[in-house]
Design an enzyme around this catalytic site. Sequence first.
Site, PDB file in Angstrom:
ATOM      1  N   HIS A  49     -53.695  18.249  45.352  1.00  0.00           N
ATOM      2  CA  HIS A  49     -53.691  19.775  46.196  1.00  0.00           C
ATOM      3  C   HIS A  49     -54.390  20.751  44.993  1.00  0.00           C
ATOM      4  CE1 HIS A  49     -52.960  22.861  48.548  1.00  0.00           C
ATOM      5  NE2 HIS A  49     -52.247  23.421  47.840  1.00  0.00           N
ATOM      6  N   LYS A  67     -47.154  27.296  44.870  1.00  0.00           N
ATOM      7  CA  LYS A  67     -47.112  28.438  45.914  1.00  0.00           C
ATOM      8  C   LYS A  67     -45.935  27.923  46.819  1.00  0.00           C
ATOM      9  CE  LYS A  67     -51.601  30.054  46.099  1.00  0.00           C
ATOM     10  NZ  LYS A  67     -52.887  30.291  46.885  1.00  0.00           N
ATOM     11  N   ARG A 118     -67.109  29.653  51.626  1.00  0.00           N
ATOM     12  CA  ARG A 118     -66.457  30.344  52.785  1.00  0.00           C
ATOM     13  C   ARG A 118     -67.113  30.290  54.237  1.00  0.00           C
ATOM     14  NH1 ARG A 118     -61.856  32.922  50.923  1.00  0.00           N
ATOM     15  NH2 ARG A 118     -61.845  32.769  48.582  1.00  0.00           N
ATOM     16  N   HIS A 120     -62.847  18.321  46.378  1.00  0.00           N
ATOM     17  CA  HIS A 120     -62.625  19.496  45.281  1.00  0.00           C
ATOM     18  C   HIS A 120     -63.528  19.038  44.136  1.00  0.00           C
ATOM     19  CE1 HIS A 120     -60.055  21.821  47.834  1.00  0.00           C
ATOM     20  NE2 HIS A 120     -59.068  20.917  47.650  1.00  0.00           N
ATOM     21  N   ASN A 155     -63.128  26.432  50.877  1.00  0.00           N
ATOM     22  CA  ASN A 155     -62.980  25.265  49.966  1.00  0.00           C
ATOM     23  C   ASN A 155     -63.476  25.643  48.745  1.00  0.00           C
ATOM     24  OD1 ASN A 155     -62.123  22.304  49.818  1.00  0.00           O
ATOM     25  ND2 ASN A 155     -64.177  22.203  49.150  1.00  0.00           N
ATOM     26  N   PRO A 215     -62.217  26.553  56.879  1.00  0.00           N
ATOM     27  CA  PRO A 215     -62.701  27.851  56.671  1.00  0.00           C
ATOM     28  C   PRO A 215     -63.003  28.072  55.314  1.00  0.00           C
ATOM     29  CG  PRO A 215     -60.589  27.616  57.470  1.00  0.00           C
ATOM     30  CD  PRO A 215     -61.087  26.152  57.366  1.00  0.00           C
TER      31      PRO A 215
END
EC number: 3.1.27.-
Length: 150
Positions: A145, A86, A105, A38, A64, A62
Site C-alpha cells: 500500500h 495513517k 488525478r 504504483h 493514483n 480518482p
Amino acid sequence: MVLCFPLLLLLLVLWGQVCPLHAIPKHLTKARWFEIQHIRPSPLQCNRAMNGINNYTQHCKPQNTFLHDSFQNVAAVCDLLSITCKNGYHNCHQSLKPVNMTDCRLTSGSYPQCRYSTAAQYKLFIIACEPPQKSDPPYNLVPVHLDSIL
C-alpha cells in the site's frame, strides 16, 4: 420480518457492487497489485498509464501515484525502521531519499473514457509492507500500500 430479508439481501448485493472499488483483483497478490498500481520505471502520460489499472477495476480511479523506480528498490524501503501508518498500524516505512513520481488525478470522463491530469513530482514516500505471499518475490517484506507522499 419477512420483508426485511429481501431488503437486506438487496443491500448486500448493492454494497458488493461498491466494495470492489478498493478490492484487490482475485488473481493478484497484494504486492503484485501494488506493483501494477504504483511502480513505473519511467514516466508515462496518466491517461495511458491509468487505463491498465482502470481495466482491472472497471471504474475511473480518482487519484493514483506512480513511483519511477524498480519494485526491488521500493521493496528495500520495507527493511527500514517501521513507523505508524495513517490507519494506525505500525507496518509503514518511509523512503530515505526522494524519488521521481507521477501524480495522476481524474479530471473528467467515466469508465472506460477516464481523463487524467499528469504532474511530475520528486518526493519521499511512505509504504505499508507485509510478509510476502507464496507467489511474491522472496523478500522479508513486500510493499502492499502507498500510504502517503511527503
